[in-house]
Write an enzyme that holds these catalytic residues in place. Structure first.
Site, PDB file in Angstrom:
ATOM      1  N   HIS A 110      -3.434  46.254  45.533  1.00 22.26           N
ATOM      2  CA  HIS A 110      -2.483  47.131  46.224  1.00 22.26           C
ATOM      3  C   HIS A 110      -1.675  48.014  45.281  1.00 22.26           C
ATOM      4  O   HIS A 110      -0.605  48.511  45.654  1.00 22.26           O
ATOM      5  CB  HIS A 110      -1.534  46.304  47.088  1.00 22.26           C
ATOM      6  CG  HIS A 110      -2.223  45.734  48.290  1.00 22.26           C
ATOM      7  ND1 HIS A 110      -2.905  46.501  49.205  1.00 22.26           N
ATOM      8  CD2 HIS A 110      -2.358  44.453  48.726  1.00 22.26           C
ATOM      9  CE1 HIS A 110      -3.417  45.729  50.150  1.00 22.26           C
ATOM     10  NE2 HIS A 110      -3.106  44.485  49.873  1.00 22.26           N
ATOM     11  N   GLU A 113      -5.926  34.478  54.022  1.00 23.49           N
ATOM     12  CA  GLU A 113      -4.878  35.329  54.595  1.00 23.49           C
ATOM     13  C   GLU A 113      -5.334  35.919  55.922  1.00 23.49           C
ATOM     14  O   GLU A 113      -5.012  37.058  56.241  1.00 23.49           O
ATOM     15  CB  GLU A 113      -4.438  36.412  53.592  1.00 23.49           C
ATOM     16  CG  GLU A 113      -5.543  37.155  52.880  1.00 23.49           C
ATOM     17  CD  GLU A 113      -5.020  38.185  51.883  1.00 23.49           C
ATOM     18  OE1 GLU A 113      -3.811  38.431  51.800  1.00 23.49           O
ATOM     19  OE2 GLU A 113      -5.871  38.788  51.200  1.00 23.49           O
ATOM     20  N   ASP A 126      -0.561  39.228  55.260  1.00 25.34           N
ATOM     21  CA  ASP A 126      -1.821  39.454  55.984  1.00 25.34           C
ATOM     22  C   ASP A 126      -2.105  38.321  56.962  1.00 25.34           C
ATOM     23  O   ASP A 126      -2.614  38.563  58.063  1.00 25.34           O
ATOM     24  CB  ASP A 126      -2.986  39.618  54.998  1.00 25.34           C
ATOM     25  CG  ASP A 126      -3.080  41.040  54.481  1.00 25.34           C
ATOM     26  OD1 ASP A 126      -2.970  41.979  55.301  1.00 25.34           O
ATOM     27  OD2 ASP A 126      -3.233  41.229  53.261  1.00 25.34           O
TER      28      ASP A 126
HETATM   29  C1  3PY Z   1      -0.147  39.023  51.534  1.00 26.69           C
HETATM   30  O1  3PY Z   1       0.952  38.511  51.814  1.00 26.69           O
HETATM   31  O2  3PY Z   1      -0.948  39.438  52.377  1.00 26.69           O
HETATM   32  C2  3PY Z   1      -0.555  39.145  50.137  1.00 26.69           C
HETATM   33  O3  3PY Z   1      -1.625  39.567  49.871  1.00 26.69           O
HETATM   34  C3  3PY Z   1       0.359  38.717  49.051  1.00 26.69           C
HETATM   35  O4  3PY Z   1       1.619  38.658  49.306  1.00 26.69           O
HETATM   36 MG    MG Z   2      -2.750  40.299  51.460  1.00 25.42          MG
END
Ligand code: 3PY
Ligand code: MG
Length: 267
Positions: free
Chosen positions: A44, A156, A182
């Site tokens: 990111h 995630e 996520d």
């Molecule tokens: C998320 O929270 O989705 C991440 O990738 C890291 O914080």
């Molecule tokens: Mg993430």
């Protein structure tokens, strides 16, 4: 080498932070701060392979080898994993791993043959750790020992949580890292943390899958309250804030402090 995996096992709770400000000065400051680890974020931020290689070496030098630099790659591909590890990083963090097969493919991309697809070329990696003896062949031998290169899939998404057992059971996976933002989006929730049952149950399921496989779970955490709760849930390594949010918070607080002193001065 850093052996992040044995540090999590032997040292208890570890603290790190995300790094995405592409500045040598920022790497020196972070490397000098006492963190156990960092995640250099290629997912990111616009950090390139070149930037990550400079960051790994600078953080290694500034921390005298005590801060393990992990690299979060943008996707699962072999080229990303090669670039990340050829920087000399302590391991890779791989976003959005949703099945055991994906986790196994990540392991293959991170390992040298015969059980992997990473090709020989530790031109920079051999020089990254301050204690390294600066030999490509010595690095190669060390990197072939699974405990020396951490392979950390991220869970995630709801699908990742469903398959947490098979992701964590995959041979060669060192542990798991949770992206709460996520994960919460995937569960239909907002923000980076909360006390909703569905979220807490997902975190518990991930930690339980790790315990079953004998592998540690880590998580990004942004507040002291969430840190306390995540420790109680059984997480063992924590990415606490990130360099840009730390700078943003400290700068805002500093401006507010000055303005409130201006008000009190009543000139
Ligand atoms: C998320 O929270 O989705 C991440 O990738 C890291 O914080
Ligand atoms: Mg993430």
């Amino acid at each position: 080498m850093w052996s992040f995996t044995s540090r999590v096992r032997d040292e208890g709770l570890l603290v790190g932070t995300f790094v995405g400000l592409d500045s040598i000065h920022a790497y020196q400051i972070i490397g000098n701060a006492g963190y156990d680890c960092v995640i250099l974020d290629m997912e990111h931020t616009p950090m390139s392979a070149r930037e990550v290689t400079i960051a790994v070496g600078t953080i290694a030098a500034a921390s005298k080898g005590s801060c393990a630099p992990l690299v979060r790659v943008p996707s699962h591909g072999l080229e990303w994993v090669k670039w990340a590890l050829d920087s000399g990083a302590a391991g890779v963090v791989v976003p959005m791993v949703e099945t055991g097969d994906q986790a196994q493919a990540v392991v293959r991309n991170s390992r040298y043959p015969p059980d992997g697809a990473r090709s020989f070329g530790p031109l920079h990696a051999a020089f990254a750790h301050p204690d390294s003896d600066r030999s490509q062949l010595t690095y190669f031998d060390a990197a072939r020992k699974p405990e020396n290169i951490a392979i950390l899939p991220m869970i995630e998404s709801a699908r990742g949580v469903e398959n947490a057992d098979s992701i964590l059971a995959a041979e060669g996976v060192s542990g798991v890292f949770v992206g709460p933002y996520d994960l919460r989006v995937s569960l239909g929730l907002q923000g980076g943390d909360g006390a909703e049952d569905v979220f807490i149950q997902a975190l518990q399921a991930i930690v339980a899958a790790g315990k079953k496989a004998g592998k540690p779970a880590g998580i990004f955490t942004g507040t002291p309250q969430a840190l306390q709760r995540n420790i109680q849930l059984g997480f063992r390594f924590f990415l606490y804030h990130g360099d840009s949010t730390l700078l943003a918070t400290a700068s805002k607080n500093s401006v507010q402090e000055a303005r409130s002193i201006f008000q009190q001065a009543k000139l």
